[in-house]
Design an enzyme around this catalytic site. Structure first.
Site, mmCIF file in Angstrom:
data_model
loop_
_atom_site.group_PDB
_atom_site.id
_atom_site.type_symbol
_atom_site.label_atom_id
_atom_site.label_comp_id
_atom_site.label_asym_id
_atom_site.label_seq_id
_atom_site.Cartn_x
_atom_site.Cartn_y
_atom_site.Cartn_z
ATOM 1 N N GLU A 77 0.856 -1.197 0.000
ATOM 2 C CA GLU A 77 0.000 0.000 0.000
ATOM 3 C C GLU A 77 0.889 1.243 0.000
ATOM 4 O O GLU A 77 1.818 1.344 0.792
ATOM 5 C CB GLU A 77 -0.930 -0.030 1.220
ATOM 6 C CG GLU A 77 -1.664 1.256 1.520
ATOM 7 C CD GLU A 77 -2.505 1.811 0.382
ATOM 8 O OE1 GLU A 77 -3.287 1.066 -0.220
ATOM 9 O OE2 GLU A 77 -2.358 3.027 0.090
ATOM 10 N N TYR A 93 -28.551 8.412 3.531
ATOM 11 C CA TYR A 93 -28.840 7.202 4.303
ATOM 12 C C TYR A 93 -28.078 7.258 5.629
ATOM 13 O O TYR A 93 -27.112 8.004 5.768
ATOM 14 C CB TYR A 93 -28.486 5.933 3.517
ATOM 15 C CG TYR A 93 -27.117 5.916 2.867
ATOM 16 C CD1 TYR A 93 -25.978 5.682 3.612
ATOM 17 C CD2 TYR A 93 -26.979 6.110 1.495
ATOM 18 C CE1 TYR A 93 -24.725 5.647 3.016
ATOM 19 C CE2 TYR A 93 -25.739 6.087 0.892
ATOM 20 C CZ TYR A 93 -24.616 5.845 1.652
ATOM 21 O OH TYR A 93 -23.382 5.823 1.057
HETATM 22 C C1 LIG Z 1 -18.998 9.304 -4.428
HETATM 23 C C2 LIG Z 1 -18.835 7.822 -4.451
HETATM 24 C C3 LIG Z 1 -19.790 7.011 -3.850
HETATM 25 C C4 LIG Z 1 -19.659 5.619 -3.878
HETATM 26 N N1 LIG Z 1 -20.621 4.851 -3.297
HETATM 27 C C5 LIG Z 1 -20.520 3.497 -3.345
HETATM 28 C C6 LIG Z 1 -21.518 2.671 -2.744
HETATM 29 O O1 LIG Z 1 -22.474 3.164 -2.154
HETATM 30 N N2 LIG Z 1 -21.362 1.317 -2.810
HETATM 31 C C7 LIG Z 1 -20.289 0.721 -3.431
HETATM 32 O O2 LIG Z 1 -20.212 -0.514 -3.455
HETATM 33 N N3 LIG Z 1 -19.335 1.491 -4.012
HETATM 34 C C8 LIG Z 1 -19.418 2.842 -3.988
HETATM 35 N N4 LIG Z 1 -18.447 3.621 -4.555
HETATM 36 C C9 LIG Z 1 -17.335 2.957 -5.254
HETATM 37 C C10 LIG Z 1 -16.254 2.468 -4.298
HETATM 38 O O3 LIG Z 1 -15.842 3.529 -3.460
HETATM 39 C C11 LIG Z 1 -15.055 1.955 -5.067
HETATM 40 O O4 LIG Z 1 -15.480 1.147 -6.130
HETATM 41 C C12 LIG Z 1 -14.149 1.132 -4.159
HETATM 42 O O5 LIG Z 1 -13.693 1.921 -3.080
HETATM 43 C C13 LIG Z 1 -12.954 0.613 -4.956
HETATM 44 O O6 LIG Z 1 -12.062 -0.047 -4.095
HETATM 45 P P1 LIG Z 1 -10.624 -0.467 -4.635
HETATM 46 O O7 LIG Z 1 -9.965 -1.138 -3.476
HETATM 47 O O8 LIG Z 1 -10.771 -1.224 -5.912
HETATM 48 O O9 LIG Z 1 -9.893 0.882 -5.020
HETATM 49 P P2 LIG Z 1 -9.434 2.085 -4.075
HETATM 50 O O10 LIG Z 1 -10.401 2.331 -2.993
HETATM 51 O O11 LIG Z 1 -9.087 3.209 -4.978
HETATM 52 O O12 LIG Z 1 -8.107 1.527 -3.377
HETATM 53 C C14 LIG Z 1 -6.891 1.462 -4.071
HETATM 54 C C15 LIG Z 1 -5.773 1.421 -3.053
HETATM 55 O O13 LIG Z 1 -4.544 1.242 -3.759
HETATM 56 C C16 LIG Z 1 -3.576 2.149 -3.279
HETATM 57 N N5 LIG Z 1 -2.645 2.378 -4.394
HETATM 58 C C17 LIG Z 1 -2.866 3.070 -5.546
HETATM 59 N N6 LIG Z 1 -1.781 3.030 -6.344
HETATM 60 C C18 LIG Z 1 -0.861 2.278 -5.693
HETATM 61 C C19 LIG Z 1 0.462 1.851 -6.024
HETATM 62 N N7 LIG Z 1 1.061 2.186 -7.182
HETATM 63 N N8 LIG Z 1 1.155 1.080 -5.119
HETATM 64 C C20 LIG Z 1 0.574 0.731 -3.922
HETATM 65 N N9 LIG Z 1 -0.677 1.118 -3.572
HETATM 66 C C21 LIG Z 1 -1.386 1.859 -4.448
HETATM 67 C C22 LIG Z 1 -4.372 3.378 -2.864
HETATM 68 O O14 LIG Z 1 -3.663 4.164 -1.913
HETATM 69 C C23 LIG Z 1 -5.613 2.722 -2.263
HETATM 70 O O15 LIG Z 1 -5.452 2.424 -0.898
HETATM 71 C C24 LIG Z 1 -18.548 5.017 -4.535
HETATM 72 C C25 LIG Z 1 -17.572 5.837 -5.123
HETATM 73 C C26 LIG Z 1 -17.719 7.219 -5.082
HETATM 74 C C27 LIG Z 1 -16.667 8.052 -5.742
#
Ligand SMILES: Cc1cc2nc3c(=O)[nH]c(=O)nc-3n(C[C@H](O)[C@H](O)[C@H](O)COP(=O)(O)OP(=O)(O)OC[C@H]3O[C@@H](n4cnc5c(N)ncnc54)[C@H](O)[C@@H]3O)c2cc1C
Length: 397
Positions: free
Chosen positions: A34, A218
């Protein structure tokens, strides 16, 4: 240098931690890299559909999640201009009976903390904080990983890119195309229970549909806070996805308040209770078209790295959680070569997430419809009500 039989996961967000947890349940060790100094989740509330909750329940987290989250009784759709009720979808017990799990609303950092603690408890995962993956080199038998400002070189058997919207894993191995700016912004705030206007109770999800905007609220944190999100079509140029720490008063007036001026009193009253806004520019990518966009050789993508979507179906995190469960299930087929197992995962996932990406975009245009389309939307909801608002293909899938 670390040993090369590990599964490396880039990214410790909801997707990366879910993958570590799901693999750990099958006794499969992982390394999570991370970039941040500490695990944290930006943002506020999140909705978890029964599809995601069934997975989390199987992982043994249901009870803990319900203790800090809320299971709203129903979803109420209203017209943002005149507050007319457009439709009502029973959730609560109705969802448990129909889909085997409730719909849960929760603060993102509560979900993230629970996932993190569960992964730590398994003792199958080594965490590397402050490790920003900078390059990936494919070797004959595995991969070489290098990190920003570090001479360390780690080897892994396979790499899972769970590194979000601007994934380095994606741009290194899959494609260098950039995410698409939707032109939409999400303004969000938390309002404490005592600051809520009279009559706004905390046992439902409210969605207000306007013209070129919609508002969702909510309960989170056991009903002590209302999570409020106003989604508007901004007229400002959006350069970058992410939280705009505190939007300026000028931006709030020009963008948010301007968009809300034609909304009903109930909504205006709710908006007036907000003290601190945060703003997020919304980006996505075109829906997936084939499995090779999720897995190639010894590298797979998961969550937003693979399929970022607009939040209009509230499923981005839900899809990342489903991805994680599916990846672990296919990785267990230990008689198959690593690349085949990852490809099987991608084959099992890409069509479902593609459909969710498409529907999220479509929902955006329905929620923000104008003129005749808006009238047709309201009439259809009035007639079709709960049937139109329910999504068995998604929640039961
Ligand atoms: C306004 C909004 C509302 C939302 N509401 C909902 C909802 O109600 N329900 C739902 O299911 N989803 C919702 N989402 C979507 C959801 O937030 C995301 O789809 C989800 O958080 C994605 O998770 P992830 O782990 O794939 O990516 P991320 O949360 O982006 O996590 C990626 C991680 O990788 C790390 N990282 C990035 N690059 C590197 C690198 N090169 N090396 C090491 N670490 C790195 C980052 O620091 C981060 O910790 C919403 C999104 C938004 C914007």
């Amino acid at each position: 240098m670390t040993e090369s039989k590990t599964i490396a996961i880039a990214g410790g967000g909801i997707g990366g931690l879910s993958a570590a947890l799901a693999l750990g349940i099958h006794d499969i060790p992982t390394h999570v890299y991370e970039q941040a100094e500490a695990f944290k989740e930006a943002g506020a509330g999140i909705g978890l559909g029964p599809n995601a909750m069934r997975v989390l329940n199987r992982w043994g987290l249901g009870q803990e999640l319900r203790e800090v989250g809320c299971a709203p009784d129903y979803l109420l759709a209203r017209n943002a201009r005149d507050a007319r009720i457009l439709g009502r979808l029973p959730m609560g017990q109705a969802f448990i009976e129909k889909y085997g799990a409730s719909y849960l609303t929760i603060h993102r950092s509560d979900l993230h903390t629970i996932l993190q603690q569960a992964v730590k408890k398994q003792s199958k995962t080594q965490f590397y904080l402050k490790h920003r993956l900078e390059s990936v080199n494919l070797l004959a038998e595995g991969l070489d990983l290098k990190f920003k400002d570090s001479l360390e070189q780690h080897q892994a058997q396979v790499l899972v890119g769970a590194d979000g919207l601007n994934s380095l894993v994606r741009s290194s191995i899959f494609s260098t195309d950039k995410p698409r700016s939707s032109g939409h912004c999400a303004y969000r705030a938390l309002i404490t229970l005592r600051d809520l206007p009279k009559g706004v109770d905390q046992d439902f999800i409210g969605i207000w549909m306007g013209s070129r905007l919609h508002v969702v609220h909510y309960p989170v944190r056991g009903g002590n806070y209302l999570n409020l999100v106003v989604l508007i079509e901004s007229h400002e140029q959006q350069a970058q996805a992410g939280w705009d720490l505190v939007p300026s008063a000028d931006k709030i007036n020009a963008d948010l308040k301007f968009a809300l001026q034609a909304c009903c009193n109930e909504l205006q009253e709710l908006i007036r209770r907000v003290e601190d806004w945060r703003c997020w520019c919304l980006f996505d990518r075109d829906p997936l078209q084939h499995a090779s966009q999720m897995a190639q050789g010894r590298v797979a993508l998961l969550g937003d790295a693979a399929h970022p979507m607009l939040p209009y179906l509230a499923q981005g995190a839900g899809m990342a959680i489903e991805d994680a469960a599916c990846l672990a299930q296919h990785w267990q087929q230990s008689t198959l070569p690593a690349a085949q197992r990852l490809l099987n995962y991608a084959n099992a996932r890409w069509q479902r997430v593609s459909r969710v990406q498409q529907r999220a975009r479509r929902n955006g245009s329905i929620y923000h419809a104008q003129g005749v389309m808006r009238m047709a939307r309201d009439a259809a909801l009035k007639l079709g009500g709960s049937q139109l608002m329910d999504m068995p293909w998604l929640y039961a899938g």
